[in-house]
Write a protein that holds these residues in place. Structure first.
Motif, PDB file in Angstrom:
ATOM      1  N   ASN A   8      -7.650  -4.314  -1.483  1.00  0.00           N
ATOM      2  CA  ASN A   8      -8.373  -5.070  -0.449  1.00  0.00           C
ATOM      3  C   ASN A   8      -9.630  -4.347   0.033  1.00  0.00           C
ATOM      4  O   ASN A   8     -10.283  -4.782   0.978  1.00  0.00           O
ATOM      5  CB  ASN A   8      -7.448  -5.393   0.742  1.00  0.00           C
ATOM      6  CG  ASN A   8      -7.009  -4.147   1.507  1.00  0.00           C
ATOM      7  OD1 ASN A   8      -7.226  -3.023   1.054  1.00  0.00           O
ATOM      8  ND2 ASN A   8      -6.385  -4.359   2.645  1.00  0.00           N
TER       9      ASN A   8
ATOM     10  N   ASP B 147      -3.474  -2.040  -2.857  1.00  0.00           N
ATOM     11  CA  ASP B 147      -3.447  -3.505  -2.815  1.00  0.00           C
ATOM     12  C   ASP B 147      -4.824  -4.124  -3.050  1.00  0.00           C
ATOM     13  O   ASP B 147      -4.984  -5.341  -2.990  1.00  0.00           O
ATOM     14  CB  ASP B 147      -2.815  -4.021  -1.508  1.00  0.00           C
ATOM     15  CG  ASP B 147      -3.631  -3.685  -0.270  1.00  0.00           C
ATOM     16  OD1 ASP B 147      -4.665  -2.994  -0.398  1.00  0.00           O
ATOM     17  OD2 ASP B 147      -3.227  -4.117   0.827  1.00  0.00           O
TER      18      ASP B 147
ATOM     19  N   ASP C 272      -6.471   2.657  -3.151  1.00  0.00           N
ATOM     20  CA  ASP C 272      -6.387   1.341  -2.529  1.00  0.00           C
ATOM     21  C   ASP C 272      -5.431   0.488  -3.363  1.00  0.00           C
ATOM     22  O   ASP C 272      -5.848  -0.317  -4.179  1.00  0.00           O
ATOM     23  CB  ASP C 272      -7.790   0.718  -2.478  1.00  0.00           C
ATOM     24  CG  ASP C 272      -7.771  -0.699  -1.936  1.00  0.00           C
ATOM     25  OD1 ASP C 272      -6.784  -1.075  -1.261  1.00  0.00           O
ATOM     26  OD2 ASP C 272      -8.756  -1.424  -2.192  1.00  0.00           O
TER      27      ASP C 272
ATOM     28  N   ASP D  13      -4.454   1.728   3.857  1.00  0.00           N
ATOM     29  CA  ASP D  13      -4.359   0.964   5.113  1.00  0.00           C
ATOM     30  C   ASP D  13      -2.900   0.564   5.339  1.00  0.00           C
ATOM     31  O   ASP D  13      -2.469  -0.525   5.011  1.00  0.00           O
ATOM     32  CB  ASP D  13      -5.287  -0.258   5.099  1.00  0.00           C
ATOM     33  CG  ASP D  13      -5.078  -1.177   3.911  1.00  0.00           C
ATOM     34  OD1 ASP D  13      -4.767  -0.688   2.798  1.00  0.00           O
ATOM     35  OD2 ASP D  13      -5.211  -2.396   4.086  1.00  0.00           O
TER      36      ASP D  13
ATOM     37  N   TYR E 206      -9.651  -1.206   1.196  1.00  0.00           N
ATOM     38  CA  TYR E 206      -9.327  -0.182   2.199  1.00  0.00           C
ATOM     39  C   TYR E 206      -8.222   0.730   1.676  1.00  0.00           C
ATOM     40  O   TYR E 206      -7.126   0.260   1.356  1.00  0.00           O
ATOM     41  CB  TYR E 206      -8.930  -0.845   3.524  1.00  0.00           C
ATOM     42  CG  TYR E 206     -10.062  -1.681   4.082  1.00  0.00           C
ATOM     43  CD1 TYR E 206     -11.133  -1.081   4.737  1.00  0.00           C
ATOM     44  CD2 TYR E 206     -10.101  -3.066   3.883  1.00  0.00           C
ATOM     45  CE1 TYR E 206     -12.202  -1.830   5.207  1.00  0.00           C
ATOM     46  CE2 TYR E 206     -11.166  -3.836   4.352  1.00  0.00           C
ATOM     47  CZ  TYR E 206     -12.212  -3.203   5.014  1.00  0.00           C
ATOM     48  OH  TYR E 206     -13.269  -3.950   5.464  1.00  0.00           O
ATOM     49  N   ILE E 207      -8.544   2.014   1.596  1.00  0.00           N
ATOM     50  CA  ILE E 207      -7.622   2.985   1.000  1.00  0.00           C
ATOM     51  C   ILE E 207      -6.566   3.415   2.020  1.00  0.00           C
ATOM     52  O   ILE E 207      -6.898   3.845   3.126  1.00  0.00           O
ATOM     53  CB  ILE E 207      -8.414   4.220   0.505  1.00  0.00           C
ATOM     54  CG1 ILE E 207      -9.361   3.809  -0.637  1.00  0.00           C
ATOM     55  CG2 ILE E 207      -7.469   5.327   0.058  1.00  0.00           C
ATOM     56  CD1 ILE E 207     -10.387   4.875  -1.001  1.00  0.00           C
TER      57      ILE E 207
ATOM     58  N   GLU F 120       0.848  -1.188   0.000  1.00  0.00           N
ATOM     59  CA  GLU F 120       0.000   0.000   0.000  1.00  0.00           C
ATOM     60  C   GLU F 120       0.885   1.240   0.000  1.00  0.00           C
ATOM     61  O   GLU F 120       1.733   1.402   0.878  1.00  0.00           O
ATOM     62  CB  GLU F 120      -0.896  -0.022   1.256  1.00  0.00           C
ATOM     63  CG  GLU F 120      -1.948   1.046   1.328  1.00  0.00           C
ATOM     64  CD  GLU F 120      -3.080   0.881   0.310  1.00  0.00           C
ATOM     65  OE1 GLU F 120      -3.487  -0.257   0.028  1.00  0.00           O
ATOM     66  OE2 GLU F 120      -3.524   1.914  -0.220  1.00  0.00           O
TER      67      GLU F 120
END
Ligand SMILES: [Ca+2]
Ligand SMILES: [Ca+2]
Ligand SMILES: [Ca+2]
Ligand SMILES: [Ca+2]
Length: 456
Positions: free
Chosen positions: A204, A202, A200, A209, A206-207, A193
């Motif tokens: 997943n 990666d 986001d 993270d 969640y921006i 990330e």
């Protein structure tokens, strides 16, 4: 209500079910039993609804016709879930039990249950700063000769049997202080990330993270100040840096700790499910060596949706190490074989349920117990660890099964370091098999004993 938990017998069946990709049957009887307990609280205007596989459209129409609005999709078909899990908001005036009844009658709904309110399992006592008091770290070579009931981590460390920096754990709790000088080196940084680019990277969901995610406030800051003391305290016991001349030593002093914050004051089942799944997804998405999550919290009643999330973690070979709980609010310990404490009492084979021991070797007065539903005891009274303070970073002594649990999580990471490639079942067996028989725990937990890492 009585639940007989025979974890050893259930383990094989549960494992088989996970391998085959099936989910356990919902158990509305357990949810209804929990609802009869007036001490358990839930969010008054929300219900968790698990759809049946392939029934999204039908279930969605049913929700609409009942005037229920989806507040959040916890597991979505668009993101690969075989069946959707929704948090729905009730129209004003409608009771949770009423909505549950209607939803359960619908053929597209697998189960409907309350969104329980959860909390930490700790009680702080007066902080002071002194050395020789980290009794949970030592055992029979403790500098304080009366304190021989610790985890033996110090003995293991001094014998050169140390963690090797290759293991990760999740901390499902309050946030974890990411700038504490004694743990900073072991706060996980997401290598997939790019920080603060609003993307986001990666994928997943969640921006940005970078250290984990805050499911309580739905943001990227996993540390939000002095209210994150409990999560920070847990992190120090698991992974504070040893031999750095500062503060305390963690059981696995170079483990990397991922923060899945879902508590701030309190939390909910909804946020707990997202936190558990976040860690499971990180492991499978990035092939990370995540061996366990620490779960020093409880409250609320039976949740099939949360148990399903714990089982998904198990299928990904992640132990779910859980506090046995501190009795009820007046401090009376509970036999959880007779009255379950969730999440520690779920029958999932990847759970290790942990009771608290005092430095005298006695079971902590507040600590729940259960010959079949609690697995092992670990130090949980007068435990010194890291905390955020008004002026920065410090240390404090806390009591609770919350404090016992991270000793076992650290032990899981230590075992995984010394025996790379171990499965969750192997790590659990090693921890339970090396327990030292302890008089105060005889007949009060599966092992009848306390944590001992010196034989790893
Ligand atoms: Ca991300
Ligand atoms: Ca980013
Ligand atoms: Ca935050
Ligand atoms: Ca230290």
């Amino acid at each position: 209500m009585k639940i007989k938990v025979r974890r050893s017998l259930l383990a094989a069946a549960t494992l088989l079910a996970s391998t085959l990709g099936t989910t356990a049957q919902a158990n509305p009887a357990l949810v209804d039993a929990s609802l009869k307990d007036a001490s358990l609280r839930y969010v008054e205007s929300e219900v968790l609804v698990q759809f049946k596989p392939g029934m999204q459209a039908v279930a969605q129409r049913a929700l609409n016709s009942m005037g229920l609005q989806t507040a959040k999709v916890l597991r979505s078909a668009a993101r690969g879930a075989d069946a959707e899990l929704h948090l729905v908001r009730l129209p004003a005036g409608q009771k949770v039990t009423e909505a549950m009844q209607k939803l359960r009658a619908n053929s597209a709904v697998k189960f409907a249950e309350p969104n329980w309110i959860l909390s930490t399992a700790a009680a702080p006592n007066d902080p002071y700063y002194t050395n020789g008091s980290l009794w949970g770290y030592y055992g029979d070579t403790s500098p304080v000769k009366t304190n021989q009931f610790g985890s033996q981590a110090g003995e293991s460390y001094n014998a050169g049997r140390k963690c090797n920096g290759t293991v990760l754990v999740g901390i499902i709790d309050e946030g974890v202080m990411n700038t504490h000088p004694d743990t900073q080196a072991n706060v996980w940084v997401n290598p997939f990330e790019i920080p603060n680019n609003g993307i986001d990277d990666d994928g997943n969901g969640y921006i940005d993270d970078v250290n984990g995610w805050d499911f309580k406030n739905n943001d990227k800051t996993t540390f939000d100040g002095t209210t994150d003391d409990h999560g920070t305290h847990v992190s120090g016991t698991i992974g504070a840096v040893a031999n750095n001349g500062v503060g305390i030593a963690g059981i696995c002093d170079n483990v990397k700790m991922i923060s899945a914050k879902f508590l701030e004051g309190s939390g909910t089942t909804e946020a707990a499910i997202l936190a558990v799944d976040y860690i499971t997804d990180l492991k499978t998405r990035h092939n990370l060596n995540i061996v366990a999550t620490n779960n020093s919290w409880g409250g609320g009643g039976f949740s099939q949706a949360l148990k399903d999330a714990i089982d998904r973690a198990g299928a990904a070979d992640i132990l779910f190490i859980a506090a046995a709980g501190n009795g009820n609010i007046i401090g009376k310990a509970i036999n959880t074989d007779k009255k379950p404490n969730y999440p520690s009492s779920y029958t999932s084979s990847n759970i290790i349920a942990v009771a608290a021991l005092a430095s005298s070797g006695k079971k902590a007065g507040f600590s729940n117990f259960g010959a079949t539903s609690v697995d092992i005891a670990a130090p949980g009274v007068g435990i010194w660890s890291t905390v955020p303070t008004a002026t920065g970073a410090g240390y404090a002594s806390y009591d609770g099964t919350s404090m016992a649990t991270p000793h076992v999580t650290g032990a899981a990471a230590l075992y995984a370091s010394l025996h790379p490639g171990s499965t969750a079942a192997q790590i659990k067996a090693a921890i339970l098999n090396s327990a030292v028989p302890t008089a105060s725990m005889a007949g009060k937990c599966v092992t009848g004993g306390r944590l001992n890492v010196s034989g790893f």
